[in-house]
Each structure stands twice: as structure tokens, then as C-alpha cells.
Design a protein around this motif. Structure first.
Motif, PDB file in Angstrom:
ATOM      1  N   MET A  14       0.825  -1.211   0.000  1.00 12.15           N
ATOM      2  CA  MET A  14       0.000   0.000   0.000  1.00 12.15           C
ATOM      3  C   MET A  14       0.860   1.263   0.000  1.00 12.15           C
ATOM      4  O   MET A  14       0.518   2.258  -0.649  1.00 12.15           O
ATOM      5  CB  MET A  14      -0.931  -0.013   1.205  1.00 12.15           C
ATOM      6  N   ASP A  15       1.981   1.227   0.722  1.00 15.95           N
ATOM      7  CA  ASP A  15       2.896   2.374   0.724  1.00 15.95           C
ATOM      8  C   ASP A  15       3.460   2.614  -0.678  1.00 15.95           C
ATOM      9  O   ASP A  15       3.579   3.756  -1.129  1.00 15.95           O
ATOM     10  CB  ASP A  15       4.050   2.139   1.706  1.00 15.95           C
ATOM     11  N   ASP A  17       2.020   1.725  -3.500  1.00 11.34           N
ATOM     12  CA  ASP A  17       0.912   2.230  -4.320  1.00 11.34           C
ATOM     13  C   ASP A  17       0.721   3.724  -4.108  1.00 11.34           C
ATOM     14  O   ASP A  17       0.512   4.488  -5.067  1.00 11.34           O
ATOM     15  CB  ASP A  17      -0.374   1.485  -3.976  1.00 11.34           C
ATOM     16  N   ARG A  18       0.793   4.141  -2.862  1.00 12.61           N
ATOM     17  CA  ARG A  18       0.591   5.562  -2.542  1.00 12.61           C
ATOM     18  C   ARG A  18       1.684   6.425  -3.165  1.00 12.61           C
ATOM     19  O   ARG A  18       1.421   7.509  -3.699  1.00 12.61           O
ATOM     20  CB  ARG A  18       0.569   5.752  -1.016  1.00 12.61           C
ATOM     21  N   LYS A  19       2.929   5.925  -3.130  1.00 16.36           N
ATOM     22  CA  LYS A  19       4.036   6.677  -3.702  1.00 16.36           C
ATOM     23  C   LYS A  19       3.869   6.838  -5.214  1.00 16.36           C
ATOM     24  O   LYS A  19       4.211   7.872  -5.784  1.00 16.36           O
ATOM     25  CB  LYS A  19       5.363   5.983  -3.382  1.00 16.36           C
ATOM     26  N   GLU A  22       1.285   9.474  -5.746  1.00 19.35           N
ATOM     27  CA  GLU A  22       1.808  10.803  -5.417  1.00 19.35           C
ATOM     28  C   GLU A  22       2.793  11.286  -6.483  1.00 19.35           C
ATOM     29  O   GLU A  22       2.895  12.486  -6.751  1.00 19.35           O
ATOM     30  CB  GLU A  22       2.496  10.771  -4.054  1.00 19.35           C
TER      31      GLU A  22
END
Length: 222
Positions: A14-15, A17-19, A22
């Protein structure tokens, strides 16, 4: 993700994916996760999804299982590391001579024996390192190997490139007619040659003492 993978792995996915979201860019990277089939490595390509106004509204992704390929690469790397370690311990190496280009391609072990730090070197560079008394011997051995198919099995000495030390080696080689190249193995036998020389000198010294002695000499084995 938490419903599929262990908590720590799910958080890592998930981290990532978020990066990606962003960054607003498509990215490709490896993801290693635990599944019912064991540890699996995926090559994932992910990118942000935009709405009509350019706002990131989601994520798309394509993942390919590269577990077996990664294992094969790791096994090859381990094999290469073991080969290099074996060469270093045994003071051996292998080399290939391209007769069309007159270029030597040495292994790390061979380069170490010759005191060279580059991955290829010209045949003339190697020839310059040989001690004069071995030049004709090696030229004949190479000629007979290529022209008559005779075994190349030679011991000779050369002056090491980086420090000028005299090195004794034993080399065997085979000629590949189709590729017009020679593949050989080389071993540093300097220590053995020095030991043999010391033994011979010692034997000669004591033989001389025995021959020149006017008195009887008795050796008692205790």
C-alpha cells in the motif's frame, strides 16, 4: 491488501501504491509477498489513473510472477561467486583467446595471476611478460595445438605485470576450430616450483658433503 497478505507486507504494498499515485508517474519495481504457494516475487508496473480534471482518482497495475527467474539469477550469481572464490583459493583461472582478434579474455583468477586489472588484453601484451627461455616453447605448443591438434600442456614462467615478480604456471588448453579460439586453464605453481628447487639444492648440498668427506659418516635414525 490486508485481506490477502500479512499485515507488514500489505502495508509495504500500500505504501508503494501511494508513492506511485503521489508521483503521478508509471513505475516498475519488484514486490515480494507471501501467498498460499509460498514466497512469490512479482514484477509490478503501476501508474495513477486521472479524471477529466487531471486529479488522481485511482491506480492501475500489472504484475508478472518472476519468482523462478529471480531464483535462477540468484543461483547463477551464487555459482559465479563460488567460482571466483575457488579460483582465488586454488590460485587457478581460465582464459579464452580469440585468434581472429588476438584478444585474451581472462577470468578474475587469470587476471590476478598475471597481475592485470582489466578484462581483456592483447596477445602481444601477454607475450611480452614471458621469460625469454619459454617463448619458443610456448610458440611451438600453440602451433602444434592449432595445426596438429596436439595437447597443450605446458609449464612456464613470466614476469607478473603489476610487480615484476617471476611467476611459474602450469597451463592446459583446447582449440575450437569452429570458433577459431583457444580455451585454457592456468594454475599458479610458483610455491611448488620454489619448494622443489629448495629440496634439490638441499639434496645436492648433502650429496656433496658425503662425496667430499674423508671420514665415515653414520646416520642414526632415532
Amino acid at each position: 491488501d490486508y485481506a490477502v497478505f500479512p499485515a507488514q507486507e500489505a502495508k509495504a504494498v500500500m505504501d508503494s501504491d501511494r508513492k506511485v499515485m503521489e508521483s503521478r508517474q508509471v513505475k516498475t519495481y519488484e514486490e515480494t509477498v507471501s501467498t498460499v504457494n509460498g514466497i512469490v516475487t512479482y514484477l509490478a508496473t503501476k501508474g495513477p489513473v486521472f479524471d477529466a480534471n487531471g486529479k488522481v482518482t485511482g491506480l492501475f497495475g500489472i504484475s508478472r510472477d518472476i519468482t523462478e527467474r529471480k531464483k535462477a539469477i540468484e543461483a547463477l550469481s551464487e555459482s559465479e561467486a563460488n567460482l571466483k572464490k575457488g579460483e582465488r583459493i586454488a590460485k587457478i583461472g581460465y582464459w579464452r583467446l580469440d585468434l581472429e582478434k588476438n584478444i585474451y579474455y581472462p577470468s578474475d583468477g587469470t587476471a590476478r595471476i598475471y597481475g592485470l586489472d582489466k578484462r581483456t588484453f592483447n596477445q602481444k601484451e601477454v607475450a611480452k611478460l614471458r621469460l625469454p627461455e619459454y617463448i619458443s616453447i610456448l610458440d611451438k605448443a600453440f602451433s602444434e595445438l592449432i595445426g596438429e591438434g596436439k595437447p597443450f600442456d605446458v609449464e612456464y614462467k613470466f614476469r607478473r605485470f603489476n610487480d615484476g615478480e617471476i611467476i611459474a604456471v602450469h597451463s592446459v588448453a583446447e582449440y575450437n576450430k569452429e570458433m577459431n579460439s583457444i580455451f585454457g586453464i592456468i594454475q599458479d605453481i610458483t610455491a611448488r616450483v620454489k619448494a622443489e628447487k629448495t629440496i634439490k639444492e638441499s639434496e645436492a648440498k648433502y650429496r656433496s658433503l658425503f662425496e667430499q668427506a674423508s671420514d665415515a659418516i653414520c646416520i642414526i635414525d632415532s
